[in-house]
Enzyme design. Structure first.
Site, mmCIF file in Angstrom:
data_model
loop_
_atom_site.group_PDB
_atom_site.id
_atom_site.type_symbol
_atom_site.label_atom_id
_atom_site.label_comp_id
_atom_site.label_asym_id
_atom_site.label_seq_id
_atom_site.Cartn_x
_atom_site.Cartn_y
_atom_site.Cartn_z
ATOM 1 N N ASP A 6 0.805 -1.031 0.127
ATOM 2 C CA ASP A 6 -0.064 0.039 -0.051
ATOM 3 C C ASP A 6 0.913 1.340 -0.028
ATOM 4 O OD1 ASP A 6 -2.676 1.153 0.374
ATOM 5 O OD2 ASP A 6 -2.219 1.403 2.449
ATOM 6 N N GLY B 212 3.896 1.184 1.187
ATOM 7 C CA GLY B 212 5.342 0.666 0.724
ATOM 8 C C GLY B 212 6.083 0.691 1.947
HETATM 9 P P1 IMP Z 1 1.815 -0.456 3.876
HETATM 10 O O1 IMP Z 1 1.115 0.700 3.720
HETATM 11 O O2 IMP Z 1 2.298 -0.658 2.391
HETATM 12 O O3 IMP Z 1 2.940 -0.381 4.846
HETATM 13 O O4 IMP Z 1 0.887 -1.757 4.131
HETATM 14 C C1 IMP Z 1 0.786 -1.961 5.593
HETATM 15 C C2 IMP Z 1 -0.106 -3.296 5.461
HETATM 16 O O5 IMP Z 1 -1.439 -2.647 5.771
HETATM 17 C C3 IMP Z 1 -0.291 -4.299 4.453
HETATM 18 O O6 IMP Z 1 0.770 -5.255 4.589
HETATM 19 C C4 IMP Z 1 -1.782 -5.001 4.643
HETATM 20 O O7 IMP Z 1 -1.587 -5.584 5.756
HETATM 21 C C5 IMP Z 1 -2.509 -3.601 5.178
HETATM 22 N N1 IMP Z 1 -3.321 -3.026 4.240
HETATM 23 C C6 IMP Z 1 -2.893 -2.041 3.359
HETATM 24 N N2 IMP Z 1 -3.902 -1.685 2.389
HETATM 25 C C7 IMP Z 1 -4.958 -2.763 2.680
HETATM 26 C C8 IMP Z 1 -6.197 -3.088 2.233
HETATM 27 O O8 IMP Z 1 -6.706 -2.380 1.311
HETATM 28 N N3 IMP Z 1 -6.845 -4.081 2.818
HETATM 29 C C9 IMP Z 1 -6.358 -4.623 3.830
HETATM 30 N N4 IMP Z 1 -5.261 -4.542 4.387
HETATM 31 C C10 IMP Z 1 -4.483 -3.485 3.753
#
Ligand code: IMP
Ligand code: MG
Length: 190
Positions: A102, A104
């Site tokens: 998402d 990252g």
């Molecule tokens: P990041 O923002 O890339 O660090 O994502 C963090 C975590 O948030 C991901 O590994 C997911 O576990 C969770 N996440 C992000 N987007 C979604 C979504 O659309 N649905 C469910 N979980 C999400």
């Protein structure tokens, strides 16, 4: 009580064939090696279980749990490791398996953290990629589907602990702008 609107994104069959494709690609790339696959808990557990069973290679499975804490201020978000690996990855080929990239931040933190342990190779595999939300660039070596800027649930991904056990992937109408509560009993898949 009104329930969040769920829109089907990918069916169990579509997911299964995508997982097969990714599995075949990894098996090809790591022929003759024994990669360590790291499941990023909790969201990746369903994808991980399906993916490792598609690999015609001896693999080692390990698990890590990360939590992203959103600060109120842009840039103050931080990723904490809630549960660390149980094995050494130094000198070994490693693939991090994520449910979704998402912002990252989680993937970036894990890549940096694992790189410091000197693996032979280090790659990122993510079932879903939500590029419109990216804040930090991360290289996704194995990618399943690109998804729109929507909250995704099912196939391991949750909203408030619900929907992880749904076999398909669904998008929700924006829960941050919705004042509707998360239902105690989510609606049936279709
Ligand atoms: P990041 O923002 O890339 O660090 O994502 C963090 C975590 O948030 C991901 O590994 C997911 O576990 C969770 N996440 C992000 N987007 C979604 C979504 O659309 N649905 C469910 N979980 C999400
Ligand atoms: Mg995750």
């Amino acid at each position: 009580m009104q329930e969040p609107q769920l829109t089907p994104l990918f069916s169990p069959d579509e997911i299964a064939s995508k997982v097969r494709e990714i599995g075949a690609e990894i098996a090809r790339d790591f022929q003759g090696q024994e990669p360590v696959l790291i499941c990023v808990l909790q969201g990746a557990f369903v994808f991980f279980a399906d993916l490792v069973r598609e690999l015609s290679l001896p693999v080692h499975c390990d698990f890590i749990q990360a939590s992203l804490y959103e600060g109120g201020v842009e840039g103050s978000e931080r990723v904490e490791i809630v549960r660390d690996l149980g094995s050494e990855i130094g000198g070994r080929p490693v693939i991090i398996v994520e449910d979704i990239v998402d912002s990252g931040r989680t993937a970036r933190t894990l890549l940096d953290r694992f790189a410091a342990r000197n693996p032979k190779e280090l790659h990122l595999c993510s079932l879903l990629d939500k590029p419109l939300r990216r804040k930090i660039e991360v290289p996704i070596r194995y990618r399943g589907f690109v998804v729109p800027d929507r909250f995704i649930v099912g196939y391991g991904l949750d909203l408030g602990g619900y929907y992880r056990n749904r076999p398909g992937l669904w998008s929700l109408d924006d829960p941050t702008t919705s004042d509707r509560p998360v239902p105690a009993h989510p609606p049936p898949p279709r």
